[in-house]
Design an enzyme around this catalytic site. Sequence first.
Site, PDB file in Angstrom:
ATOM      1  N   HIS A   7       0.829  -1.210   0.000  1.00 48.32           N
ATOM      2  CA  HIS A   7       0.000   0.000   0.000  1.00 48.32           C
ATOM      3  C   HIS A   7       0.859   1.254   0.000  1.00 48.32           C
ATOM      4  O   HIS A   7       2.041   1.209   0.316  1.00 48.32           O
ATOM      5  CB  HIS A   7      -0.967   0.038   1.186  1.00 48.32           C
ATOM      6  CG  HIS A   7      -0.325   0.028   2.540  1.00 48.32           C
ATOM      7  ND1 HIS A   7      -0.031  -1.129   3.234  1.00 48.32           N
ATOM      8  CD2 HIS A   7       0.101   1.036   3.345  1.00 48.32           C
ATOM      9  CE1 HIS A   7       0.525  -0.833   4.392  1.00 48.32           C
ATOM     10  NE2 HIS A   7       0.633   0.488   4.488  1.00 48.32           N
ATOM     11  N   HIS A  79       3.991   7.087   3.868  1.00 45.58           N
ATOM     12  CA  HIS A  79       4.916   5.955   3.710  1.00 45.58           C
ATOM     13  C   HIS A  79       4.435   5.034   2.602  1.00 45.58           C
ATOM     14  O   HIS A  79       3.296   5.128   2.156  1.00 45.58           O
ATOM     15  CB  HIS A  79       5.090   5.187   5.026  1.00 45.58           C
ATOM     16  CG  HIS A  79       3.864   4.481   5.523  1.00 45.58           C
ATOM     17  ND1 HIS A  79       2.973   5.035   6.403  1.00 45.58           N
ATOM     18  CD2 HIS A  79       3.380   3.238   5.260  1.00 45.58           C
ATOM     19  CE1 HIS A  79       2.011   4.171   6.674  1.00 45.58           C
ATOM     20  NE2 HIS A  79       2.220   3.076   5.989  1.00 45.58           N
ATOM     21  N   GLU A 130       7.672   0.955   5.062  1.00 38.23           N
ATOM     22  CA  GLU A 130       7.118  -0.075   5.931  1.00 38.23           C
ATOM     23  C   GLU A 130       7.331  -1.426   5.247  1.00 38.23           C
ATOM     24  O   GLU A 130       7.152  -1.539   4.034  1.00 38.23           O
ATOM     25  CB  GLU A 130       5.612   0.188   6.130  1.00 38.23           C
ATOM     26  CG  GLU A 130       4.909  -0.851   6.997  1.00 38.23           C
ATOM     27  CD  GLU A 130       3.415  -0.557   7.176  1.00 38.23           C
ATOM     28  OE1 GLU A 130       2.841   0.213   6.381  1.00 38.23           O
ATOM     29  OE2 GLU A 130       2.828  -1.110   8.126  1.00 38.23           O
TER      30      GLU A 130
END
Length: 134
Positions: A7, A79, A130
């Site tokens: 994502h 992020h 991440e």
Amino acid sequence: MIGRLNHVAIAVPDLTAAADQYRNTLGAKVNAPQDEPDHGVTVVFIELPNTKIELLYPLGENSPIKGFLEKNPAGGIHHICYEVDDILAARDHLIASGARVLGTGDPKIGAHGKPVLFLHPKDFNGCLVELEQV
Ligand code: CO
């Protein structure tokens, strides 16, 4: 080592307006807001054919998104999340390569119920990364 883009997370100053824009203007599949008290955010997941977008809005006084929105009042990309098969092997490889892992270095359970880690943005071209074990 990294796999699919899981994502892209965007911090937004108005969660309802942003969700409406993705639903109505961009015609995306937008889910209901979800509070993530462990992470200090309310998240709206948007499902795209090849990945997800997460709209992030601060939840609580110590939200990690609060400072970001103060610096970026119009919102911005917060992020990006890449998938890995083995998060501990990935972490050990990254640390051995000189990258900094945020927090204790131990994976936390992320918004999707899977182990995640964050890598220092200064080590990755200004982008908070991440990693999620899938
Ligand atoms: Co994320």
